[in-house]
Design a protein around this motif. Structure first.
Motif, PDB file in Angstrom:
ATOM      1  N   UNK A  76       0.816  -1.211   0.000  1.00 14.47           N
ATOM      2  CA  UNK A  76       0.000   0.000   0.000  1.00 14.47           C
ATOM      3  C   UNK A  76       0.847   1.257   0.000  1.00 14.47           C
ATOM      4  N   UNK A  77       2.150   1.130   0.030  1.00 12.83           N
ATOM      5  CA  UNK A  77       2.995   2.313   0.057  1.00 12.83           C
ATOM      6  C   UNK A  77       3.170   2.898   1.443  1.00 12.83           C
ATOM      7  N   UNK A  78       2.764   2.122   2.472  1.00 11.49           N
ATOM      8  CA  UNK A  78       2.940   2.585   3.858  1.00 11.49           C
ATOM      9  C   UNK A  78       4.252   2.005   4.382  1.00 11.49           C
ATOM     10  N   UNK A  79       5.009   2.815   5.121  1.00 11.52           N
ATOM     11  CA  UNK A  79       6.225   2.283   5.743  1.00 11.52           C
ATOM     12  C   UNK A  79       5.805   1.266   6.804  1.00 11.52           C
ATOM     13  N   UNK A  80       6.164   0.003   6.644  1.00  9.44           N
ATOM     14  CA  UNK A  80       5.664  -1.000   7.592  1.00  9.44           C
ATOM     15  C   UNK A  80       6.156  -0.789   9.025  1.00  9.44           C
ATOM     16  N   UNK A  81       7.470  -0.609   9.209  1.00 11.77           N
ATOM     17  CA  UNK A  81       8.011  -0.499  10.565  1.00 11.77           C
ATOM     18  C   UNK A  81       8.840   0.767  10.679  1.00 11.77           C
ATOM     19  N   UNK A  82       8.533   1.587  11.672  1.00  9.27           N
ATOM     20  CA  UNK A  82       9.372   2.761  11.964  1.00  9.27           C
ATOM     21  C   UNK A  82      10.234   2.414  13.162  1.00  9.27           C
ATOM     22  N   UNK A  83      11.536   2.555  13.012  1.00 10.32           N
ATOM     23  CA  UNK A  83      12.405   2.232  14.130  1.00 10.32           C
ATOM     24  C   UNK A  83      13.703   3.006  14.019  1.00 10.32           C
ATOM     25  N   UNK A  84      14.438   3.145  15.131  1.00  8.44           N
ATOM     26  CA  UNK A  84      15.663   3.930  15.137  1.00  8.44           C
ATOM     27  C   UNK A  84      16.887   3.016  15.063  1.00  8.44           C
ATOM     28  N   UNK A  85      17.519   3.026  13.872  1.00 12.27           N
ATOM     29  CA  UNK A  85      18.678   2.162  13.698  1.00 12.27           C
ATOM     30  C   UNK A  85      19.959   2.808  14.179  1.00 12.27           C
ATOM     31  N   UNK A  86      19.905   4.122  14.428  1.00 14.38           N
ATOM     32  CA  UNK A  86      21.135   4.807  14.789  1.00 14.38           C
ATOM     33  C   UNK A  86      21.561   4.458  16.203  1.00 14.38           C
ATOM     34  N   UNK A  87      20.579   4.298  17.094  1.00 17.78           N
ATOM     35  CA  UNK A  87      20.967   4.064  18.471  1.00 17.78           C
ATOM     36  C   UNK A  87      20.188   2.937  19.134  1.00 17.78           C
ATOM     37  N   UNK A  88      19.797   1.917  18.382  1.00 20.35           N
ATOM     38  CA  UNK A  88      19.417   0.671  19.041  1.00 20.35           C
ATOM     39  C   UNK A  88      17.969   0.244  19.018  1.00 20.35           C
ATOM     40  N   UNK A  89      17.078   0.947  18.297  1.00 26.27           N
ATOM     41  CA  UNK A  89      15.698   0.476  18.239  1.00 26.27           C
ATOM     42  C   UNK A  89      15.604  -0.866  17.528  1.00 26.27           C
ATOM     43  N   UNK A  90      16.475  -1.067  16.553  1.00 25.26           N
ATOM     44  CA  UNK A  90      16.472  -2.327  15.815  1.00 25.26           C
ATOM     45  C   UNK A  90      16.863  -3.496  16.715  1.00 25.26           C
ATOM     46  N   UNK A  91      17.548  -3.220  17.810  1.00 27.66           N
ATOM     47  CA  UNK A  91      17.925  -4.304  18.726  1.00 27.66           C
ATOM     48  C   UNK A  91      16.687  -4.932  19.363  1.00 27.66           C
ATOM     49  N   UNK A  92      15.634  -4.141  19.552  1.00 29.23           N
ATOM     50  CA  UNK A  92      14.395  -4.705  20.102  1.00 29.23           C
ATOM     51  C   UNK A  92      13.866  -5.788  19.173  1.00 29.23           C
ATOM     52  N   UNK A  93      13.828  -5.462  17.872  1.00 33.97           N
ATOM     53  CA  UNK A  93      13.313  -6.425  16.910  1.00 33.97           C
ATOM     54  C   UNK A  93      14.163  -7.686  16.913  1.00 33.97           C
ATOM     55  N   UNK A  94      15.488  -7.492  16.923  1.00 34.80           N
ATOM     56  CA  UNK A  94      16.366  -8.654  16.911  1.00 34.80           C
ATOM     57  C   UNK A  94      16.126  -9.528  18.124  1.00 34.80           C
ATOM     58  N   UNK A  95      16.033  -8.905  19.301  1.00 36.45           N
ATOM     59  CA  UNK A  95      15.871  -9.694  20.507  1.00 36.45           C
ATOM     60  C   UNK A  95      14.552 -10.461  20.502  1.00 36.45           C
ATOM     61  N   UNK A  96      13.468  -9.780  20.097  1.00 38.05           N
ATOM     62  CA  UNK A  96      12.172 -10.465  20.056  1.00 38.05           C
ATOM     63  C   UNK A  96      12.188 -11.616  19.066  1.00 38.05           C
ATOM     64  N   UNK A  97      12.782 -11.376  17.887  1.00 36.45           N
ATOM     65  CA  UNK A  97      12.839 -12.436  16.888  1.00 36.45           C
ATOM     66  C   UNK A  97      13.649 -13.624  17.409  1.00 36.45           C
ATOM     67  N   UNK A  98      14.764 -13.325  18.081  1.00 35.88           N
ATOM     68  CA  UNK A  98      15.602 -14.410  18.587  1.00 35.88           C
ATOM     69  C   UNK A  98      14.839 -15.253  19.598  1.00 35.88           C
ATOM     70  N   UNK A  99      14.128 -14.587  20.510  1.00 33.84           N
ATOM     71  CA  UNK A  99      13.418 -15.337  21.540  1.00 33.84           C
ATOM     72  C   UNK A  99      12.285 -16.149  20.921  1.00 33.84           C
ATOM     73  N   UNK A 100      11.619 -15.569  19.908  1.00 30.51           N
ATOM     74  CA  UNK A 100      10.562 -16.302  19.212  1.00 30.51           C
ATOM     75  C   UNK A 100      11.120 -17.542  18.539  1.00 30.51           C
ATOM     76  N   UNK A 101      12.199 -17.359  17.759  1.00 28.56           N
ATOM     77  CA  UNK A 101      12.724 -18.457  16.966  1.00 28.56           C
ATOM     78  C   UNK A 101      13.440 -19.491  17.824  1.00 28.56           C
ATOM     79  N   UNK A 102      13.905 -19.086  19.006  1.00 33.11           N
ATOM     80  CA  UNK A 102      14.537 -20.064  19.891  1.00 33.11           C
ATOM     81  C   UNK A 102      13.492 -20.877  20.635  1.00 33.11           C
ATOM     82  N   UNK A 103      12.245 -20.394  20.618  1.00 35.54           N
ATOM     83  CA  UNK A 103      11.182 -21.133  21.282  1.00 35.54           C
ATOM     84  C   UNK A 103      11.034 -20.810  22.756  1.00 35.54           C
TER      85      UNK A 103
END
Lengths: 446, 304
Positions: free
Chosen positions: A202-229
């Motif tokens: 739809x042309x909407x930015x799916x995820x807004x996050x701050x890569x400069x100072x660590x917002x992307x780390x939240x996504x990584x951590x959640x994904x890791x915990x999900x995929x590790x079970x």
């Protein structure tokens, strides 16, 4: 000028070498024994008295001043002064501040570093017993416990308690969600990814996050915990437990997923340039369907224009346990405080008093924990969502600390730089995992 | 044989006096020397001392000998930070000197009117602004919606617009250009002063001999600026190698490790990782590096 003093430079060099070696032999810097150990046993005080100084970071001053006022109303003989300092300056200067001759009684600290080992902050277990904190659900105190080696967390003596907890999750822009026909928050990781794809179409930015100072780390951590079970691998790693490691498929898969999202255009194009003040600003202005962040943003979002809701990061499969990161907004008690009893009374007050708990939610943007039967603060809107989510997680023991808290500098030295390399396609996912673990071992192993 | 010169106030003539110390001279430099000793030399010896220990700044220190120095040679991030600072020498030092030379020569010709002195003031302003302020202003200018991208838009060059400080390829040059902006005025003013010092008779003689302007430049002006060039290169090279403010404020060493420099690394080691010993070792290595780079400049440019 071409006067050559041939002997002078040689003299100078000799003198400096001599000086340097003498001083090098002068014994080791620093002192082994710093503060007096607390002597008498402590008990809960009914009426706190004396002066109390609380040092927090600048954005928290208003909240803590409100708490101080409420505390002074109940304890008229005590005088509480709240001071504020820039967050980074406070983190950097904490050891200096605490070893000065007149330190604050209570200091807000994100992580304790070597303060416990250097005996600059005082263990709180005796006060925990006196005030009955040891009868509360104990998982809320786990992150503030430090073992005798000064490094391992999650076990050992208690060094900090606070009015409430920060909690992570995802904010959703309800209007943009309507545009792609999303009515309920995604319940699984698969549903989340479909929503991301639909938004991108739809042309909407799916995820807004701050890569400069660590917002992307939240996504990584959640994904890791999900995929590790389960969050156990992550929890052990963050607490610095013996042999903890994030090496493995779950981390690599999480990194690959995140990199895939960046390549598919699910993250903003300039994600590495967005910092933690720009991200919420852009999200409230309508850029971004999802904004992974924490409950500290909730008061601001409730006041902004637009409808937003909050949900926990969905589990990998339906029926699974959602995962979230939380960190207590903890105050530590200075070892050189001259009024520890009043300080402990304040700590008990902020955790148990109904008015204080309400202030925590409405003014502090945090969620209080405290005793199992404590009053639940009233809240609606996005803040209400966060309170409900936190209560659910505490009950199911789904709380994990942030990766950034594994050591005092791992976020800045290892996590953020490697995430930036990963999202710019300059690092492969398995390289990311090994760099992450190597950085961790360097910082914690010593 | 060393000549000891003593000023004789009666005759106003310098006399050689073997065995007589210049007490008056020592008295004059005593305050400055004391400050220098207290605030530069003493901390230097302490840094050397700390570099032999593993210490967090407060608790007990553990003697580790040269382990901290070994770390410098083995950790890739520390090595790349040194190579980044060499890149910055090009931007902080060489580029401003070249630009400054062009500007100084141009300004020297119009020195007599108000425009000349106004231009000098404006050019020198970046030196007066605190580096942190300059860093913050430039960070805004370089951001996705900042001035640089806006100007590119006006020039119909939107394709080139990007987040300059967060793009791996452009981050270090972008930071370098901030330093160029800061040093350029200083170099211009320095060289302008040098040009005004050149004996006008030399220039007149060259003109009388029929030299064109660029020949005048090449054979009289540039050689006459040797001292100023040496000073300018030394100061700006030290600034480039030791840079902290600009990098910390604009990129904090990122993206990834693309703009990490020793200054920021020392700060992180001391205050974030609390490894005072490693930071001290890196600081001493930086001092040696600066000496290694600056000494040849001084020797090359010496006119005797």
């Amino acid at each position: 000028m071409s006067i050559h003093e041939n002997r002078r430079p040689a003299h100078a060099v000799l003198v400096s070498v001599a000086l340097l070696s003498t001083l090098a032999a002068c014994g080791s810097p620093g002192t082994a024994d710093t503060s007096p150990t607390p002597s008498a046993s402590v008990s809960a005080v009914e009426n706190a008295e004396g002066d109390l100084t609380v040092l927090v970071s600048t954005p928290d001053v208003a909240f803590y001043e409100a708490l101080a006022e409420a505390f002074e109303k109940q304890n008229p003989d005590v005088d509480v002064t709240v001071e504020g300092q820039d967050y980074n300056a406070l983190a950097t200067n904490a050891p200096r501040i605490l070893s000065a001759s007149n330190p604050p009684d209570l200091i807000k600290l994100g992580s304790f570093g070597n303060l416990a080992k250097d005996e600059l902050i005082r263990p709180l277990d005796d006060y925990a017993e006196a005030y009955g904190w040891d009868a509360w659900p104990q998982s809320q105190f786990a992150a503030a416990r430090i073992a005798d080696d000064g490094i391992t967390r999650g076990e050992g003596q208690l060094y900090g308690v606070g009015p409430g907890f920060g909690l992570t999750g995802i904010y959703m822009n309800d209007q943009l969600a309507d545009q792609i026909g999303l009515t309920d928050p995604p319940a699984t990781l698969g549903e989340l990814e479909s929503a991301l794809a639909a938004a991108a179409d739809e042309g909407i930015v799916p995820v807004m996050t701050n890569g400069k100072d660590g917002g992307t780390a939240f996504l990584l951590q959640n994904l890791q915990m999900d995929l590790a079970g389960s969050p156990e691998q992550m929890r052990a790693w963050v607490f610095g437990q013996e042999g903890a490691s994030l090496a493995g498929d779950a981390t690599t898969e999480a990194a690959a997923t995140l990199q895939g999202w960046a390549n598919d255009g699910y993250l903003p194009q300039d994600v590495n340039d967005i910092d933690q003040t720009a991200a919420p600003t852009r999200f409230t202005a309508g850029e971004g369907l999802f904004f992974p962040s924490g409950n500290w943003q909730a008061p601001g979002l409730d006041q902004a224009e637009g409808d937003f809701s909050f949900f926990l990061f969905p589990p990998a499969d339906s029926g699974g346990q959602p995962t979230a990161m939380t960190a207590g907004s903890n105050l530590a008690l200075s070892a050189r405080s001259d009024n520890p009893d009043a300080a402990a009374a304040f700590l008990d007050f902020v955790q148990t008093d109904p008015e204080a708990r309400q202030l925590t939610v409405s003014s502090g943007g945090l969620v209080p924990a405290g005793p199992a039967d404590a009053s639940t603060p009233e809240a609606d809107g996005v803040i209400g969502d966060t309170v409900a989510a936190f209560d659910e997680l505490v009950a199911e023991d789904g709380l994990v600390d942030f990766m950034a808290n594994a050591s005092s500098s791992i976020q800045v030295n290892t996590i953020v730089p490697n995430l930036q390399l990963l999202l710019a396609n300059r690092q492969a996912p398995d390289e990311f995992t090994s760099e992450l673990q190597e950085g961790y071992e360097r910082e914690t192993g010593g | 044989m060393s000549a000891r010169l003593v000023a004789d106030s009666r005759a106003g003539v310098v006399k050689a006096g073997p065995g007589r110390r210049n007490w008056a001279g020592l008295a004059w430099i005593a305050p400055a020397a004391t400050m220098y000793g207290l605030f530069v030399l003493y901390p230097l010896t302490q840094t050397a001392r700390y570099s032999l220990y593993e210490w967090d700044g407060f608790g007990e220190a553990r003697f580790v000998g040269v382990a901290n120095y070994q770390r410098l040679l083995t950790e890739p991030e520390l090595r790349s930070s040194i190579s980044h600072s060499f890149v910055l020498i090009g931007f902080f030092s060489i580029l401003p000197m070249l630009l400054g030379l062009v500007c100084a020569v141009a300004l020297a010709r119009m020195d007599k009117n108000v425009f000349g002195s106004g231009a000098r003031t404006v050019l020198f302003l970046p030196q007066v602004i605190p580096l942190v302020g300059a860093g913050i202003a430039w960070t805004w200018a370089y951001s996705t919606s900042g001035y640089v991208n806006q100007i590119l838009g006006w020039l119909r060059l939107e394709g080139w617009a990007r987040p300059w400080l967060s793009d791996f390829a452009t981050a270090l040059p972008a930071v370098g250009l901030i330093g160029t902006w800061v040093s350029f005025g200083f170099c211009t003013v320095l060289l302008l002063a040098g040009i005004s010092r050149i004996d006008p008779h030399l220039l007149e003689a060259a003109r009388l001999d029929g030299a064109a302007y660029w020949q005048e430049l090449r054979h009289v002006i540039v050689p006459g600026l040797r001292r100023e060039v040496a000073i300018g290169l030394t100061v700006t090279t030290v600034a480039a190698l030791a840079t902290f403010d600009i990098v910390y404020v604009s990129t904090n060493g990122g993206p990834g490790y693309a703009t990490m420099v020793p200054g920021v690394e020392i700060y992180r080691l001391t205050f974030l990782s609390q490894e005072v010993g490693a930071a001290s070792a890196l600081a001493l290595a930086l001092i040696v590096l600066v000496l290694v780079v600056v000494t040849p400049i001084q020797l090359l440019m010496r006119d005797d």
